[in-house]
Design a protein around this motif. Structure first.
Motif, PDB file in Angstrom:
ATOM      1  N   VAL A  25      -7.728  -0.784   3.618  1.00 48.76           N
ATOM      2  CA  VAL A  25      -8.075   0.250   4.437  1.00 48.76           C
ATOM      3  C   VAL A  25      -9.139   1.078   3.685  1.00 48.76           C
ATOM      4  O   VAL A  25      -8.963   1.852   2.704  1.00 48.76           O
ATOM      5  CB  VAL A  25      -7.107   1.135   5.120  1.00 48.76           C
ATOM      6  N   PRO A  26     -10.486   0.723   4.002  1.00 50.57           N
ATOM      7  CA  PRO A  26     -11.487   1.873   3.173  1.00 50.57           C
ATOM      8  C   PRO A  26     -11.509   3.161   3.371  1.00 50.57           C
ATOM      9  O   PRO A  26     -10.840   3.777   4.454  1.00 50.57           O
ATOM     10  CB  PRO A  26     -12.889   1.131   3.970  1.00 50.57           C
ATOM     11  N   ASN A  27     -11.898   3.734   2.556  1.00 52.27           N
ATOM     12  CA  ASN A  27     -11.814   5.381   2.497  1.00 52.27           C
ATOM     13  C   ASN A  27     -13.207   5.735   3.392  1.00 52.27           C
ATOM     14  O   ASN A  27     -14.217   5.722   2.619  1.00 52.27           O
ATOM     15  CB  ASN A  27     -11.728   6.093   1.375  1.00 52.27           C
ATOM     16  N   GLU A  28     -12.777   6.379   4.526  1.00 52.27           N
ATOM     17  CA  GLU A  28     -13.999   6.795   5.008  1.00 52.27           C
ATOM     18  C   GLU A  28     -13.870   8.116   5.637  1.00 52.27           C
ATOM     19  O   GLU A  28     -14.836   8.859   6.394  1.00 52.27           O
ATOM     20  CB  GLU A  28     -14.267   5.925   6.584  1.00 52.27           C
ATOM     21  N   THR A  29     -13.505   9.063   4.701  1.00 51.54           N
ATOM     22  CA  THR A  29     -13.212  10.586   4.906  1.00 51.54           C
ATOM     23  C   THR A  29     -14.405  11.167   4.367  1.00 51.54           C
ATOM     24  O   THR A  29     -14.798  12.346   4.603  1.00 51.54           O
ATOM     25  CB  THR A  29     -11.927  10.763   4.072  1.00 51.54           C
ATOM     26  N   GLY A  30     -15.104  10.591   3.373  1.00 50.01           N
ATOM     27  CA  GLY A  30     -16.342  11.380   2.513  1.00 50.01           C
ATOM     28  C   GLY A  30     -15.669  11.973   1.330  1.00 50.01           C
ATOM     29  O   GLY A  30     -16.339  12.519   0.688  1.00 50.01           O
ATOM     30  N   GLY A  31     -14.466  12.263   1.476  1.00 46.01           N
ATOM     31  CA  GLY A  31     -13.771  13.090   0.148  1.00 46.01           C
ATOM     32  C   GLY A  31     -13.109  11.846  -0.667  1.00 46.01           C
ATOM     33  O   GLY A  31     -13.476  10.961  -0.725  1.00 46.01           O
ATOM     34  N   VAL A  32     -12.461  12.330  -1.771  1.00 47.86           N
ATOM     35  CA  VAL A  32     -11.659  11.694  -2.565  1.00 47.86           C
ATOM     36  C   VAL A  32     -10.199  11.531  -1.807  1.00 47.86           C
ATOM     37  O   VAL A  32      -9.313  12.532  -1.877  1.00 47.86           O
ATOM     38  CB  VAL A  32     -11.522  12.430  -3.864  1.00 47.86           C
ATOM     39  N   ARG A  33      -9.762  10.183  -1.875  1.00 47.84           N
ATOM     40  CA  ARG A  33      -8.541  10.126  -1.394  1.00 47.84           C
ATOM     41  C   ARG A  33      -7.435   9.402  -2.298  1.00 47.84           C
ATOM     42  O   ARG A  33      -7.967   8.843  -3.154  1.00 47.84           O
ATOM     43  CB  ARG A  33      -8.679   8.902   0.014  1.00 47.84           C
ATOM     44  N   MET A  34      -6.289  10.077  -2.211  1.00 48.42           N
ATOM     45  CA  MET A  34      -5.216   9.755  -2.992  1.00 48.42           C
ATOM     46  C   MET A  34      -4.200   8.938  -2.324  1.00 48.42           C
ATOM     47  O   MET A  34      -3.808   9.377  -1.302  1.00 48.42           O
ATOM     48  CB  MET A  34      -4.726  10.945  -3.753  1.00 48.42           C
ATOM     49  N   GLN A  35      -3.789   7.711  -2.762  1.00 45.16           N
ATOM     50  CA  GLN A  35      -2.661   7.084  -2.219  1.00 45.16           C
ATOM     51  C   GLN A  35      -1.782   6.784  -3.226  1.00 45.16           C
ATOM     52  O   GLN A  35      -1.975   6.285  -4.435  1.00 45.16           O
ATOM     53  CB  GLN A  35      -3.146   5.641  -1.402  1.00 45.16           C
ATOM     54  N   TYR A  36      -0.325   7.133  -2.730  1.00 39.89           N
ATOM     55  CA  TYR A  36       0.395   6.906  -3.786  1.00 39.89           C
ATOM     56  C   TYR A  36       1.509   5.625  -3.469  1.00 39.89           C
ATOM     57  O   TYR A  36       1.843   5.434  -2.598  1.00 39.89           O
ATOM     58  CB  TYR A  36       1.591   8.260  -3.626  1.00 39.89           C
ATOM     59  N   PHE A  37       1.484   4.839  -4.662  1.00 38.35           N
ATOM     60  CA  PHE A  37       2.029   3.606  -4.482  1.00 38.35           C
ATOM     61  C   PHE A  37       3.411   3.512  -4.881  1.00 38.35           C
ATOM     62  O   PHE A  37       3.996   2.544  -5.184  1.00 38.35           O
ATOM     63  CB  PHE A  37       1.184   2.504  -5.362  1.00 38.35           C
ATOM     64  N   GLY A  38       3.917   4.517  -5.404  1.00 38.16           N
ATOM     65  CA  GLY A  38       5.216   4.453  -6.092  1.00 38.16           C
ATOM     66  C   GLY A  38       5.162   4.781  -7.478  1.00 38.16           C
ATOM     67  O   GLY A  38       4.504   4.440  -8.252  1.00 38.16           O
ATOM     68  N   HIS A  39       6.378   5.441  -8.204  1.00 34.30           N
ATOM     69  CA  HIS A  39       6.560   5.945  -9.475  1.00 34.30           C
ATOM     70  C   HIS A  39       5.189   6.585 -10.117  1.00 34.30           C
ATOM     71  O   HIS A  39       4.800   7.577  -9.560  1.00 34.30           O
ATOM     72  CB  HIS A  39       6.738   4.747 -10.374  1.00 34.30           C
ATOM     73  N   ALA A  40       4.404   5.932 -10.972  1.00 32.73           N
ATOM     74  CA  ALA A  40       3.079   6.763 -11.593  1.00 32.73           C
ATOM     75  C   ALA A  40       1.919   5.847 -10.953  1.00 32.73           C
ATOM     76  O   ALA A  40       0.855   6.003 -11.599  1.00 32.73           O
ATOM     77  CB  ALA A  40       3.180   6.697 -13.132  1.00 32.73           C
ATOM     78  N   SER A  41       2.128   5.328  -9.991  1.00 32.83           N
ATOM     79  CA  SER A  41       0.983   4.513  -9.645  1.00 32.83           C
ATOM     80  C   SER A  41       0.104   5.203  -8.544  1.00 32.83           C
ATOM     81  O   SER A  41       0.666   5.311  -7.273  1.00 32.83           O
ATOM     82  CB  SER A  41       1.346   3.164  -8.743  1.00 32.83           C
TER      83      SER A  41
END
Length: 539
Positions: free
Chosen positions: A247-263
């Motif tokens: 899913v592309p980031n279309e917010t115009g900002g910096v998006r963070m997605q947490y995939f678990g643990h340190a990812s």
């Protein structure tokens, strides 16, 4: 697919890919030939023998759920017969590694005897065959002798044993899989398809590319060398259903997605940076979370903080090998057993654009700046340099990933704070308990260590109070607690699980209160999370 042939199909997002060496999970200290030799000889072969001496002892221990992660083998349906077969096979085929381990110990004994300040050159003529050409004998400034390995050449030695490497494929994650440090992955008919290919084999990239684009399954099976008798199991790893895609980031900002643990995946206008990818799969029986199917087709930068197996995952990295443009790793000290070179390992296993950063070095790549900050603690006070606290600047924002660090001397960060700029988000691990030092590094030591000292030098990160003091000194605007290893799909890798009474989670609550008293938000990242930071105009 239920064993039926499809002309064209995708590798299922639930298909698990596990790299094994001599049937043990390929942690970094096994994947490097010289440290792998010591682990095979001093950890794994003794574990197999211990089990065979008393299978009931191991079974009784593991009947207690709290003993998950303890050094007891879970043989599953294979039982003693399977373990005996693995031991016999290891002794028959593992001689290059077992011999190197014996030779390393013999050489260290020789150095202790002769290394009294005299020249060491005479020892070279008596080096055992397994060590010739791959070691340098040196003194440190305290006049103590030691061995330095030419790591790129170690991978060219007989102990590299590509023939012992197997990629074991499962239709879906097994939530009952034993702890990978304690138990081998035995081929006991649980639906595994084993690819007996070196990890560096380019044809594996064709398999992993099928996550995104359909392939001729039968043709690929032939290229992978899968026997006709195993084709039905291989077909079941594929699906006719197209992947859901990133899913592309279309917010115009910096998006963070947490995939678990340190990812953590950062996306700014399609430019992506990912830290320590250890990624799960679909259909694992756990709450919905980001998985390997949710990654972009191309990842611009992967940053690896250090070489522990929950941060440096060959399982994930091999699957992404041709999707990662650049991998950034910390620079090692060059050749000591405890401080293996992550760059040398990655290049040996087929990665082509690996960049090393020493302390306070930065890499400008696209719109991102990645800086390697000093990493204190969590390595048993061994002289290990291949570790860093990555600082990522993207979209005018600053993200610091203090993973397992213990800020025993926060003055370090006073010295660098002016150079790294505003810290908008501090990601920090509160693994404040940790295992004894010898749990990970024991096979590499010259001599055994006392239990007392091993515990004192345990592999632990920060407690809440020092973490809060660090955040305050940095002026961090938001704190995320992560890297606790408690995501349920990672239990077999970390030996941990979510327990509200665990000290790590109690410390997380304490940190939330301490930071809240200063008006700063602190939260625990668990299962999945997503945040967006508006761009800051650098001008």
């Amino acid at each position: 697919m239920h064993g039926r042939a499809l002309l064209s199909a995708y590798l299922s997002p639930s298909t698990v890919v596990q790299p094994l060496i001599h049937r043990w999970y390929a942690i970094p200290f096994l994947a490097a030939p010289h440290t792998g030799a010591l682990n095979l000889a001093k950890r794994y072969v003794p574990a197999l023998r211990s089990y065979l001496a008393s299978p009931q002892k191991h079974e009784r221990a593991l009947a207690n759920p709290s003993m998950f992660g303890a050094p007891f083998i879970d043989a599953g349906p294979s039982g003693p017969e399977g373990v005996q077969a693995l031991l016999d096979q290891t002794l028959a085929t593992g001689d290059p590694k077992l011999r190197m381990a014996e030779d390393i110990d013999t050489l260290r004994t020789t150095l202790r005897k002769l290394g009294d300040g005299r020249a060491l050159t005479s020892i070279y003529q008596d080096l055992p065959e397994s060590l010739k050409g791959i070691v340098e004998l040196v003194y440190d400034t305290a006049n103590s002798p030691s061995v330095r390995f030419f790591e790129s050449l170690v991978y060219r030695s007989a102990a590299a044993q590509p023939e012992a490497q197997v990629l074991s494929l499962l239709e879906r994650h097994n939530p009952r899989q034993p702890f990978i440090y304690s138990s081998p992955v035995l081929p006991h008919g649980e639906g595994r398809t084993d690819l007996r290919l070196p990890f560096a084999a380019e044809v594996l990239d064709e398999l992993f590319a099928a996550r995104l684009r359909p392939v001729d399954v039968e043709e690929l099976a032939g290229r992978l060398g899968i026997a006709e008798a195993d084709r039905a199991g291989f077909r079941r790893l594929f699906t006719a259903e197209a992947p859901r895609g990133y899913v592309p980031n279309e917010t115009g900002g910096v998006r963070m997605q947490y995939f678990g643990h340190a990812s953590v995946l950062l996306d700014f206008g399609g430019f992506t940076v990912m830290t320590d990818p250890t990624i799960g799969y679909d259909d694992d029986g756990f709450p919905q979370h980001y998985a390997i199917a949710d990654l972009p087709e191309s990842i611009d930068v992967v940053v690896l903080s250090h070489g522990h197996s929950d941060h440096f995952s060959l399982e994930t990295l091999l699957q992404l090998r041709r999707r990662i443009k650049t991998i950034v790793v910390p620079q090692s000290s060059g050749g000591s057993l405890a401080d293996i070179s992550l760059r040398a390992m990655l290049e040996h296993y087929g990665f082509t654009d690996v960049v090393e950063l020493a302390d306070m070095q930065s890499l400008q790549i696209g719109p991102a700046t990645i800086t390697a900050l000093p990493f204190l603690g969590e390595h048993g006070e061994l002289d290990i340099r291949a570790k860093m606290v990555p600082m990522v600047r993207l979209g005018g924002r600053g993200f610091m990933f203090a993973t397992d660090t213990s800020p025993v001397d926060p003055t370090v960060y006073d010295l660098v704070s002016k150079e790294i700029g505003q810290v908008d988000a501090l990601f920090i691990g509160l693994e404040c308990v940790g295992a004894p030092m010898t749990w990970l590094y024991g096979p590499l030591l010259d001599e055994p260590m006392s239990r007392e000292h091993s515990v004192e030098r345990g592999l632990r990160g920060s407690f809440a109070a020092p973490a809060d003091r660090l955040a305050e000194r940095l002026g961090a605007r938001q704190i995320f607690v992560y890297a606790l290893g408690i995501e349920p799909w990672l239990k077999h890798l970390t030996g941990c699980w979510y327990d509200p009474e665990a000290e790590q989670l109690k410390q997380s609550e304490i940190l939330r209160e301490l930071a809240g008293n200063r008006g700063v938000g602190a939260e625990l990242l668990y299962i999945t999370a997503e945040r967006v930071w508006p761009v800051v105009d650098a001008s």
